[in-house]
Design an enzyme around this catalytic site. Structure first.
Site, PDB file in Angstrom:
ATOM      1  N   CYS A  90     -48.223 -52.618  89.261  1.00  0.00           N
ATOM      2  CA  CYS A  90     -48.836 -53.456  88.229  1.00  0.00           C
ATOM      3  C   CYS A  90     -47.991 -54.690  87.927  1.00  0.00           C
ATOM      4  CB  CYS A  90     -49.065 -52.649  86.954  1.00  0.00           C
ATOM      5  SG  CYS A  90     -47.567 -51.979  86.212  1.00  0.00           S
TER       6      CYS A  90
ATOM      7  N   SER B 208     -37.162 -54.490  87.194  1.00  0.00           N
ATOM      8  CA  SER B 208     -38.371 -54.002  86.530  1.00  0.00           C
ATOM      9  C   SER B 208     -38.511 -54.584  85.130  1.00  0.00           C
ATOM     10  CB  SER B 208     -38.345 -52.478  86.437  1.00  0.00           C
ATOM     11  OG  SER B 208     -38.354 -51.884  87.711  1.00  0.00           O
TER      12      SER B 208
ATOM     13  N   GLN C  43     -42.788 -45.385  93.786  1.00  0.00           N
ATOM     14  CA  GLN C  43     -43.771 -46.324  94.329  1.00  0.00           C
ATOM     15  C   GLN C  43     -43.283 -46.929  95.641  1.00  0.00           C
ATOM     16  OE1 GLN C  43     -43.843 -48.648  90.739  1.00  0.00           O
ATOM     17  NE2 GLN C  43     -45.816 -47.810  90.070  1.00  0.00           N
TER      18      GLN C  43
ATOM     19  N   GLY D 104     -54.236 -41.578  87.172  1.00  0.00           N
ATOM     20  CA  GLY D 104     -53.055 -41.793  87.997  1.00  0.00           C
ATOM     21  C   GLY D 104     -51.761 -41.536  87.248  1.00  0.00           C
TER      22      GLY D 104
END
Length: 429
Positions: free
Chosen positions: A51, A108, A119, A190
């Protein structure tokens, strides 16, 4: 061998632009095949899409950053110039450093968050399934994972961090006096929704429900929290029942529109609704934010909340950077050595050819009745002559300066760096 990376993230690009380059995990394999087919030399390639970022890592004999950028721009339906204005490009040691920082959670939005490591591992598995991984990227990412593990175990980088899910709960607590009195709807099933449901469940809300395209997956998640399950198609007619809506799906188009929210507000008699859209691209139409009694937050809106405690962890960041520096140096040393592999392979092949030829010759001599001692002598002399022929020829060729340079190389290779006495005496005179 060259390594390059390019991408855009929450630091460089707005949410709606990032949404154009978001890829679901099941899209990565065909996307990588398309990327490699579009590049002349079909380099190794990996695609990371979350995202907050979309990044491409490649490795090949020649750097092909420009073509990779053009392919990504075309794939996202924007001009290369627009993408370049919001993207970053990195090569070799800088590309490796970036991969190590991303894996360690230093790049991040939530400093030190652990989800990015999982991920990245998913992205690597998808690249392997697509046949896009090779030795170089395999080394890059395995070293990234090792560095990330050392950073997390040796520093306090993840201490006191606030996740996106926790930030959503904190914001909801500012709107509602008691989270135990609200009904919460989660859209999707998810990892992000799993985390959000876990955090909200800890506040014991009045009711929880999960809306998902796949009922099986929704039921599996709902069973952990005693939540109700509904189909996505039922969402518009039931939206008014919920005080808080947390959405994060892989849909390429919004699934909660302005009209549906307006109707829900009307049925709620304009009691406030708290909405968090954690999806990229958006799950909730941005115009919803303009409605009275709607409190809509996106991943970028949550950024200021998750920064809490970041300054107090700067010492941990410095410690992590030292670990990353060492990892980058080790990777670049390995990459430099990889450049010698083709020559080493050629040398081994040539030596094997010489050895095979001498064995054939020796067998013929033995068949003619030659003594073993004579055959061994001839074979060893033949191998010696073959190995030294090239060096001998170079020592007799060229001018004095080139012969001197050749002599130094030959002495290093065959005499352990000791120059012959005569050559040393000439140099002293």
């Amino acid at each position: 061998m060259s390594v390059w990376a390019l991408g855009l993230n929450h630091h460089t690009a707005p949410l709606d632009l990032r949404g154009r380059f978001a890829f679901a995990i099941d899209q990565i394999e065909p996307t990588l095949r398309g990327l490699r087919a579009s590049l002349a030399r079909q380099p190794e390639a990996t695609l990371l899409s979350t995202c907050n970022r979309t990044e491409i890592y490649c490795a090949g004999d020649t750097n092909d950053l420009d073509s990779t950028m053009e392919w990504l721009a075309h794939n996202g339906g924007v001009s290369p110039s627009l993408l370049r204005a919001h993207a970053y490009t990195l090569q070799d040691d800088q590309a490796a450093r970036h991969a190590f920082r991303v894996a360690s959670g230093l790049d991040s939005m939530v400093l030190g968050e652990p989800q990015i490591l999982g991920q990245m591992k998913d992205a690597v598995r998808a690249a392997e399934d697509a046949g896009a991984m090779g030795t170089t990227l395999h080394q890059l990412f395995q070293r990234s994972f090792a560095v990330a593990k050392e950073v997390r175990t040796s520093t306090e980088i993840g201490a006191h961090s606030i996740s996106m899910a926790a930030a959503a709960v904190r914001l909801a607590g500012q709107l509602f006096e008691d989270l135990g009195d609200i009904k919460v709807l989660f859209v999707g099933a998810g990892e992000m929704i799993d985390l959000a449901a876990t955090h909200f469940a800890a506040k014991n809300p009045k009711a929880m429900a999960i809306a998902n395209r796949s009922l099986d997956r929704g039921e599996k998640l709902a069973s952990r929290f005693g939540a109700e399950v509904m189909r996505l198609g039922d969402l518009p007619g039931r939206l008014h029942e919920f005080d808080a809506v947390i959405s994060c799906t892989a849909s390429t188009l919004p699934i909660i529109g302005l009209g549906a929210v307006e109707r829900a507000l009307k049925r709620r008699k304009h009691r406030p609704m708290f909405m968090v859209d954690l999806a990229v691209p958006r799950d909730i139409e941005p115009e919803v934010k303009e409605l009275s009694d709607i409190y809509l937050y996106t991943v970028d809106d949550l950024a200021h909340v998750v920064q809490t405690g970041r300054d107090s962890r700067q010492a941990a960041v410095a410690e992590a950077e030292v670990i990353i520096d060492a990892g980058v140096q080790n990777f670049m040393h390995w990459l430099d050595q990889r450049g010698s592999v083709p020559l080493i392979q050629q040398l081994n092949a040539q030596a094997d050819a010489w050895r095979a030829a001498e064995i054939v010759r020796a067998k013929k001599l033995l068949a003619r009745g030659e003594s073993i001692e004579e055959v061994l002598e001839a074979m060893s002399r033949g191998l010696t002559q073959k190995m030294l022929h090239g060096a001998m020829a170079e020592l007799h060729a060229g001018d004095a300066s080139s012969r001197e340079a050749t002599a130094r190389t030959v002495s290093k290779l065959f005499l352990r760096g000791q120059m012959p006495r005569a050559a040393t005496e000439r140099k002293e005179r």
